[in-house]
Write an enzyme that holds these catalytic residues in place. Structure first.
Site, PDB file in Angstrom:
ATOM      1  N   ARG A  66      -8.452  -0.711   4.925  1.00 42.79           N
ATOM      2  CA  ARG A  66      -7.615   0.329   4.308  1.00 42.79           C
ATOM      3  C   ARG A  66      -6.294  -0.257   3.852  1.00 42.79           C
ATOM      4  NH1 ARG A  66      -6.790   5.650   7.618  1.00 42.79           N
ATOM      5  NH2 ARG A  66      -5.596   5.947   5.706  1.00 42.79           N
ATOM      6  N   CYS A  69      -4.517  12.664  13.895  1.00 41.04           N
ATOM      7  CA  CYS A  69      -4.989  11.338  13.518  1.00 41.04           C
ATOM      8  C   CYS A  69      -4.857  10.402  14.706  1.00 41.04           C
ATOM      9  CB  CYS A  69      -4.256  10.893  12.269  1.00 41.04           C
ATOM     10  SG  CYS A  69      -3.209   9.501  12.328  1.00 41.04           S
ATOM     11  N   ARG A  86       1.105  14.157  13.598  1.00 45.27           N
ATOM     12  CA  ARG A  86       1.484  13.982  12.199  1.00 45.27           C
ATOM     13  C   ARG A  86       1.398  15.264  11.356  1.00 45.27           C
ATOM     14  NH1 ARG A  86      -0.933   8.528   9.873  1.00 45.27           N
ATOM     15  NH2 ARG A  86       0.873   8.741   8.531  1.00 45.27           N
ATOM     16  N   ASP A  89       5.078   0.492  12.163  1.00 57.55           N
ATOM     17  CA  ASP A  89       3.893  -0.187  11.620  1.00 57.55           C
ATOM     18  C   ASP A  89       3.816  -1.657  12.028  1.00 57.55           C
ATOM     19  OD1 ASP A  89       3.171   2.159  10.435  1.00 57.55           O
ATOM     20  OD2 ASP A  89       3.794   1.611   8.414  1.00 57.55           O
ATOM     21  N   LYS A 135       0.839  -1.216   0.000  1.00 53.98           N
ATOM     22  CA  LYS A 135       0.000   0.000   0.000  1.00 53.98           C
ATOM     23  C   LYS A 135       0.864   1.252   0.000  1.00 53.98           C
ATOM     24  CE  LYS A 135      -1.696   1.480   4.161  1.00 53.98           C
ATOM     25  NZ  LYS A 135      -1.334   2.855   4.519  1.00 53.98           N
ATOM     26  N   ASN A 136       1.863   1.290   0.901  1.00 55.16           N
ATOM     27  CA  ASN A 136       2.628   2.522   1.077  1.00 55.16           C
ATOM     28  C   ASN A 136       3.633   2.780  -0.043  1.00 55.16           C
ATOM     29  OD1 ASN A 136       1.134   3.040   3.304  1.00 55.16           O
ATOM     30  ND2 ASN A 136       2.710   2.465   4.802  1.00 55.16           N
ATOM     31  N   ARG A 172      -4.550  10.465   4.788  1.00 54.49           N
ATOM     32  CA  ARG A 172      -3.533  11.522   4.901  1.00 54.49           C
ATOM     33  C   ARG A 172      -2.551  11.512   3.744  1.00 54.49           C
ATOM     34  NH1 ARG A 172      -2.870  13.463   9.977  1.00 54.49           N
ATOM     35  NH2 ARG A 172      -0.816  14.083   9.345  1.00 54.49           N
ATOM     36  N   VAL A 222       8.346   6.806  17.153  1.00 52.84           N
ATOM     37  CA  VAL A 222       8.004   7.514  15.911  1.00 52.84           C
ATOM     38  C   VAL A 222       6.718   8.325  16.058  1.00 52.84           C
ATOM     39  CG1 VAL A 222       7.547   7.271  13.433  1.00 52.84           C
ATOM     40  CG2 VAL A 222       9.184   5.729  14.554  1.00 52.84           C
TER      41      VAL A 222
HETATM   42  C1  EPZ Z   1       4.457   6.822   6.509  1.00 54.51           C
HETATM   43  O1  EPZ Z   1       3.702   7.873   7.084  1.00 54.51           O
HETATM   44  C2  EPZ Z   1       3.524   5.643   6.373  1.00 54.51           C
HETATM   45  N1  EPZ Z   1       2.419   6.036   5.482  1.00 54.51           N
HETATM   46  C3  EPZ Z   1       3.022   5.232   7.736  1.00 54.51           C
HETATM   47  O2  EPZ Z   1       2.222   4.077   7.568  1.00 54.51           O
HETATM   48  C4  EPZ Z   1       4.201   4.888   8.625  1.00 54.51           C
HETATM   49  O3  EPZ Z   1       3.753   4.596   9.919  1.00 54.51           O
HETATM   50  C5  EPZ Z   1       5.182   6.060   8.674  1.00 54.51           C
HETATM   51  O4  EPZ Z   1       5.561   6.454   7.320  1.00 54.51           O
HETATM   52  C6  EPZ Z   1       6.458   5.749   9.442  1.00 54.51           C
HETATM   53  O5  EPZ Z   1       7.096   4.639   8.884  1.00 54.51           O
HETATM   54  C7  EPZ Z   1       2.587   5.980   4.158  1.00 54.51           C
HETATM   55  O6  EPZ Z   1       3.641   5.643   3.645  1.00 54.51           O
HETATM   56  C8  EPZ Z   1       1.411   6.334   3.313  1.00 54.51           C
HETATM   57  P1  EPZ Z   1       6.591  10.187   8.489  1.00 54.51           P
HETATM   58  P2  EPZ Z   1       4.261   9.371   7.065  1.00 54.51           P
HETATM   59  O7  EPZ Z   1       6.461  11.467   7.747  1.00 54.51           O
HETATM   60  O8  EPZ Z   1       4.965   9.610   5.801  1.00 54.51           O
HETATM   61  C9  EPZ Z   1       6.925  13.426  12.007  1.00 54.51           C
HETATM   62  C10 EPZ Z   1       0.404   2.618   8.036  1.00 54.51           C
HETATM   63  O9  EPZ Z   1      -0.105   2.027   9.030  1.00 54.51           O
HETATM   64  N2  EPZ Z   1       6.774  14.436  10.963  1.00 54.51           N
HETATM   65  O10 EPZ Z   1       7.762   9.336   8.216  1.00 54.51           O
HETATM   66  O11 EPZ Z   1       3.123  10.253   7.421  1.00 54.51           O
HETATM   67  C11 EPZ Z   1       5.639  12.620  12.189  1.00 54.51           C
HETATM   68  O12 EPZ Z   1       4.705  13.274  13.011  1.00 54.51           O
HETATM   69  C12 EPZ Z   1       0.972   3.979   8.210  1.00 54.51           C
HETATM   70  O13 EPZ Z   1       0.439   2.137   6.889  1.00 54.51           O
HETATM   71  C13 EPZ Z   1       6.856  15.781  11.293  1.00 54.51           C
HETATM   72  O14 EPZ Z   1       7.032  16.150  12.452  1.00 54.51           O
HETATM   73  O15 EPZ Z   1       5.269   9.308   8.278  1.00 54.51           O
HETATM   74  C14 EPZ Z   1       6.190  11.340  12.787  1.00 54.51           C
HETATM   75  O16 EPZ Z   1       6.381  11.513  14.151  1.00 54.51           O
HETATM   76  C15 EPZ Z   1       0.487   4.811   9.286  1.00 54.51           C
HETATM   77  N3  EPZ Z   1       6.722  16.708  10.297  1.00 54.51           N
HETATM   78  C16 EPZ Z   1       7.547  11.178  12.089  1.00 54.51           C
HETATM   79  O17 EPZ Z   1       7.884  12.476  11.599  1.00 54.51           O
HETATM   80  C17 EPZ Z   1       6.523  16.346   8.994  1.00 54.51           C
HETATM   81  O18 EPZ Z   1       6.403  17.229   8.139  1.00 54.51           O
HETATM   82  C18 EPZ Z   1       7.581  10.201  10.927  1.00 54.51           C
HETATM   83  O19 EPZ Z   1       6.507  10.481  10.039  1.00 54.51           O
HETATM   84  C19 EPZ Z   1       6.465  14.984   8.666  1.00 54.51           C
HETATM   85  C20 EPZ Z   1       6.599  14.040   9.672  1.00 54.51           C
END
Ligand code: EPZ
Length: 417
Positions: free
Chosen positions: A396, A116, A121, A304, A22-23, A92, A326
Site C-alpha cells: 500500500r 482500523c 480514527r 508513522d 503517498k500521503n 480511508r 496520536v
Molecule cells: C494521516 O492520517 C496519514 N494518512 C496517516 O498515515 C498518519 O499516520 C496520520 O495522518 C498522522 O500523521 C494520510 O495522510 C493519507 P489525522 P489521518 O486526522 O489524516 C484523530 C500511514 O501509515 N481524529 O491527523 O487519518 C485521529 O483519530 C498513515 O501512511 C479525530 O479524532 O490522521 C487521530 O488520533 C496511517 N477526528 C488524530 O486525530 C477526526 O475527525 C490524528 O489523525 C480526525 C482525526
C-alpha cells in the site's frame, strides 16, 4: 499471497532513491476534482493506495491515464458523487473526496470508514468543519451525505490538528464564498504541498505549515500541474535501515527539514547523519544508544515512524521508552517483534524496549503498513531468516521496497506462499 524473505546481518551500503510521497499524492489526486479540466501530477509512486485512488476517481466519472510516473486526470465530467464502502474500507483516505465534491458539485456521499488496525480514527472533525462552512450533514446507512448549494467561509477550530481534516477543509474552502480561517491546523509537509498546489490552481491560501491557515475563496480553479514531494516516511525507513545494520547509505531525496525530529533522535542514538547535495547520508554506529521517543503531530516525532524506531531500539545497548500519543492502538508490531527475540513490555500508551544483542529471525505477520516496515528492519538486523506474511499492507505504501533494499546489498526477496 506473497511473502518477504530476509537473511539479515548485512551492513547496507550504497544509495537509494526515495519515491513520491503517498500521503501527498492522495490529496493531490483528489484536488484535481476541483477543476473543470485536465490535471497532471508527476512523481506519483506506484502503490496499491494510488491504484485505489485512481479507481475512485474513475467511479466518480473522471478519466485517468498513466504515463510513466505521471497521472493525467480529466475531471470535466463528474457523473457520481459517491465513494462506496468497498473503496473506503480499502483506503480511508478516500474520505478526502468529500471536500472537493462538496465544493465543486454541492453534494458528496462517502461511506464512513469504520475502525482500523491502528485506532478508531473518526472523521468528526472533518464533518464539523464542513458544517461550519454551511454544509448540511446527514448520516444514513453508514454513509455521510454532505450538501451545500454554496459553501461560505467561516472560522474552523480543530480540537486536535488533523492531517486529513485540514486537507479536506482546505479543498472545500478554496471554492467557498469569503474567508475561511483554520485554527489549530495540521502543519505536515503534505499540507504545505497541497496548499501550494491549490494556490498554483488559483486558490488564495496563506499560512500553510503554521497552525493558522487563511483561505480566501475563489469562484473557479484551473487544472493542477505539479510533482509530488519525496516520501519522508519511506526516506526515514531507509535511514533506520542504514542505522540498524551499521551501514553507510545515501538516502537520495530525503529532505532535512522534513526529518528534524527523526534526525535528532538518530543522532542521540549515535547515528551519523550528513547532509549531501541530493539527500542525507546515514552511517550506523557499532553500538546504538537507547533513546526515548514520544510521537506527536509535525514537527514532532511522526507516528508513522514509531514502529520503525522501535525496531531500531530493540538493538540498543539499554532501555528506551516509546510513547504513542496520536493513535490508540499502534503497537500491533510489538508481539511480532517479540517473536523475533525483542524484549518489549507495553505500559499503557508506552512500550518499554530493552535492547538485546541478537534477534532471531522468525516467521512473522504484517498487521499494518508501518508495522510491516518495522518487521523488515528487524529482519535486516537479524542473522537468521525472517519471513514476513501478509505483505499486501506493505504494497500500500512502499514502492518496491525489497528491490531497493537489495540494491543496498540486503539479502531480501519476495516469494509466493
Ligand atoms: C494521516 O492520517 C496519514 N494518512 C496517516 O498515515 C498518519 O499516520 C496520520 O495522518 C498522522 O500523521 C494520510 O495522510 C493519507 P489525522 P489521518 O486526522 O489524516 C484523530 C500511514 O501509515 N481524529 O491527523 O487519518 C485521529 O483519530 C498513515 O501512511 C479525530 O479524532 O490522521 C487521530 O488520533 C496511517 N477526528 C488524530 O486525530 C477526526 O475527525 C490524528 O489523525 C480526525 C482525526
Amino acid at each position: 499471497m506473497d511473502k518477504i524473505v530476509i537473511k539479515g546481518g548485512v551492513p547496507l551500503a550504497g544509495d537509494v532513491q526515495v519515491s513520491g510521497a503517498k500521503n501527498s499524492a492522495l490529496p493531490l489526486l483528489f484536488a484535481t476534482l476541483l477543476a473543470d479540466g485536465v490535471s497532471e501530477i508527476c512523481n506519483v509512486p506506484h502503490l496499491r493506495d494510488i491504484n485505489t485512488a485512481v479507481k475512485l476517481l474513475r467511479e466518480l466519472g473522471a478519466e485517468v491515464s498513466h504515463e510513466g510516473d505521471c497521472l493525467r486526470v480529466d475531471a470535466r465530467k463528474i457523473q457520481s458523487v459517491e465513494a462506496s464502502y468497498d473503496l473506503v474500507k480499502t483506503m480511508r483516505a478516500s474520505v478526502l473526496v468529500l471536500g472537493p465534491l462538496l465544493a465543486r458539485c454541492g453534494h458528496g456521499r462517502v461511506s464512513l470508514p469504520g475502525g482500523c488496525a491502528i485506532g478508531a480514527r473518526p472523521i468528526n472533525l472533518h464533518l464539523k468543519g464542513f458544517e461550519a462552512l454551511g454544509a448540511e450533514i446527514q448520516l444514513d446507512h453508514g454513509y455521510v451525505e454532505a450538501t451545500a448549494a454554496q459553501l461560505r467561509g467561516a472560522k474552523v477550530y480543530f480540537d486536535m490538528p488533523t492531517v486529513g481534516g485540514t486537507e479536506n477543509l482546505l479543498m472545500a474552502a478554496a471554492l467557498a464564498e469569503g474567508e475561511t480561517v483554520l485554527e489549530n491546523a495540521a502543519r505536515e509537509p503534505e499540507i504545505v504541498q497541497l496548499a501550494e498546489a491549490l494556490n498554483s490552481m488559483g486558490a488564495k491560501i496563506q499560512g500553510a505549515g503554521t497552525a493558522i491557515i487563511r483561505i480566501q475563496g475563489v469562484e473557479t480553479l484551473q487544472p493542477l500541474n505539479c510533482s509530488v514531494i519525496p516520501d519522508r516516511i519511506e526516506a526515514g525507513t531507509f535511514m533506520i535501515a542504514a542505522a540498524i545494520t551499521g551501514g553507510n547509505v545515501l538516502v537520495r531525496g530525503a529532505v532535512e527539514e522534513h526529518q528534524e525530529a527523526l534526525i535528532s533522535k538518530l543522532v542521540d542514538a549515535g547515528v551519523t547523519i550528513q547532509k549531501e547535495e541530493d539527500g542525507l547520508r546515514v552511517i550506523g554506529p557499532e553500538i546504538l544508544s537507547p533513546v526515548d521517543i514520544r510521537t506527536s503531530v509535525f514537527p514532532g516525532f511522526p507516528t508513522d515512524m514509531q514502529a520503525q524506531f522501535m525496531a531500531l531500539m530493540t538493538r540498543s545497548s539499554g532501555t528506551s521508552r516509546i510513547s504513542e500519543t496520536v493513535f490508540e492502538n499502534r503497537f500491533m508490531h510489538v508481539c511480532e517483534l517479540q517473536r523475533m527475540g525483542a524484549e518489549i513490555q507495553i505500559d499503557g500508551h508506552s512500550a518499554i524496549v530493552r535492547g538485546v544483542r541478537e534477534m532471531t529471525g522468525a516467521p512473522v505477520m504484517a498487521t499494518d503498513l508501518r508495522a510491516s516496515a518495522s518487521l523488515i528492519l528487524a529482519g535486516l538486523a537479524s542473522e537468521n531468516t525472517t519471513e514476513i506474511a501478509r505483505i499486501y499492507h506493505l504494497d500500500r505504501g512502499y514502492e518496491k521496497i525489497e528491490e531497493k533494499l537489495a540494491g543496498l546489498g540486503a539479502r531480501i526477496w519476495r516469494e509466493q506462499e
